[in-house]
Design a protein around this motif. Sequence first.
Motif, mmCIF file in Angstrom:
data_model
loop_
_atom_site.group_PDB
_atom_site.id
_atom_site.type_symbol
_atom_site.label_atom_id
_atom_site.label_comp_id
_atom_site.label_asym_id
_atom_site.label_seq_id
_atom_site.Cartn_x
_atom_site.Cartn_y
_atom_site.Cartn_z
ATOM 1 N N VAL A 1 -5.512 10.521 5.043
ATOM 2 C CA VAL A 1 -4.616 9.368 4.884
ATOM 3 C C VAL A 1 -4.524 8.590 6.191
ATOM 4 C CG1 VAL A 1 -2.215 8.679 4.474
ATOM 5 C CG2 VAL A 1 -3.281 10.421 3.020
ATOM 6 N N LEU B 1 0.575 9.998 0.858
ATOM 7 C CA LEU B 1 0.954 8.647 1.235
ATOM 8 C C LEU B 1 2.340 8.290 0.689
ATOM 9 C CD1 LEU B 1 0.200 6.005 2.591
ATOM 10 C CD2 LEU B 1 -0.968 5.321 0.478
ATOM 11 N N PHE C 1 -7.608 6.590 6.667
ATOM 12 C CA PHE C 1 -7.593 5.462 5.733
ATOM 13 C C PHE C 1 -6.713 4.330 6.265
ATOM 14 C CE2 PHE C 1 -4.533 3.756 2.627
ATOM 15 C CZ PHE C 1 -5.339 2.813 2.002
ATOM 16 N N CYS D 1 -4.086 12.714 -1.866
ATOM 17 C CA CYS D 1 -3.900 11.691 -0.841
ATOM 18 C C CYS D 1 -2.799 10.704 -1.235
ATOM 19 C CB CYS D 1 -5.208 10.937 -0.607
ATOM 20 S SG CYS D 1 -6.444 11.900 0.298
ATOM 21 N N LEU E 1 -5.838 2.686 -1.456
ATOM 22 C CA LEU E 1 -6.237 4.082 -1.258
ATOM 23 C C LEU E 1 -7.055 4.590 -2.439
ATOM 24 C CD1 LEU E 1 -6.104 6.743 0.340
ATOM 25 C CD2 LEU E 1 -3.916 7.213 -0.802
ATOM 26 N N GLU F 1 -10.715 3.963 -2.498
ATOM 27 C CA GLU F 1 -11.541 4.696 -1.547
ATOM 28 C C GLU F 1 -12.306 5.839 -2.202
ATOM 29 O OE1 GLU F 1 -11.423 4.494 2.313
ATOM 30 O OE2 GLU F 1 -11.136 2.459 1.540
#
Length: 299
Positions: free
Chosen positions: A17, A135, A20, A131, A116, A119
């Motif tokens: 995370v 987040l 990212f 993830c 996200l 991704e």
Amino acid sequence: MRVSEQGAAEESTAVLVSEFLQRRQEQIAQRWADADLFRTVFTVSRDEAVEACKAVVDALSEAAAAGRVDDITAPGFRRVRDQLGRMAASRARTGASPGQIAGEVADLRQPVIALLRGEFPDPAGDQAQECVLALTRLTGTLRVVVMETALSAGEEVIARQREQLLEVATPVIKLWDGIVAVPLIGTLDSARSQVVMESLLNAIVAERARHAILDITGVPTVDSLVAQHLMKTVAAARLMGAECVVSGIRPAIAQTIVHLGIDLGTVVTRSSLADALAYALRRQGIVVASGPPVGVSLS
């Protein structure tokens, strides 16, 4: 999964995370700049809003990199607390409620989650979901940080306003050359007594006063604590070279003082402010003659 393995997996997810957030910082900042929380605060320049958004993204990335997605004391959050506090205070001044501000912070989550998910080849896969969860926890912590900072800033404002109100509520008045007075109204607690003492001593120095009058006509009750505060103020005035007179001793207050066994024997007292002023004038060798009654002709 064992606890140690679970912890390692969560740390690994948090690192993903963090990476990212760093990779997509610009895109996130551009989307956040149009969100209510930033748009309504940075009204002059959108570029300024974008830079503020980048700082918050960096804070989130740092907290995630440290594996502290649930920790409001993470170093990253510490760097942006002042900025977040100013933003929340600005929103509050425009009429936004704490609940509305918290909602605006929560609204920042969805644009980031959308980026996200993009991704991962499988947005619904386990790693993507983990993830997203990390987040979500991270942005939830951000919301707590914002509200905590806003409340702290609000408390500071209230404390500052209270000090200002105390100063306004305890004015020092110059009655004559060398004579100042403090008309007290309402309850005399420790905080206000300190303000009274400081204001009076400063006025004694500024006006070169030889007499100071504490008028308690507007004080509803006098107990042992109030009497103690008065005695300390009188003693401090004496140290500054001024004689202190306490006026406004009403019959009910006089009875209370006697009943409590409070010794004001060393303090000059008068029943009214006028009597106290007359006493101070006489002590300075000034004689004030009484004029004729209203409506009486001198011819």
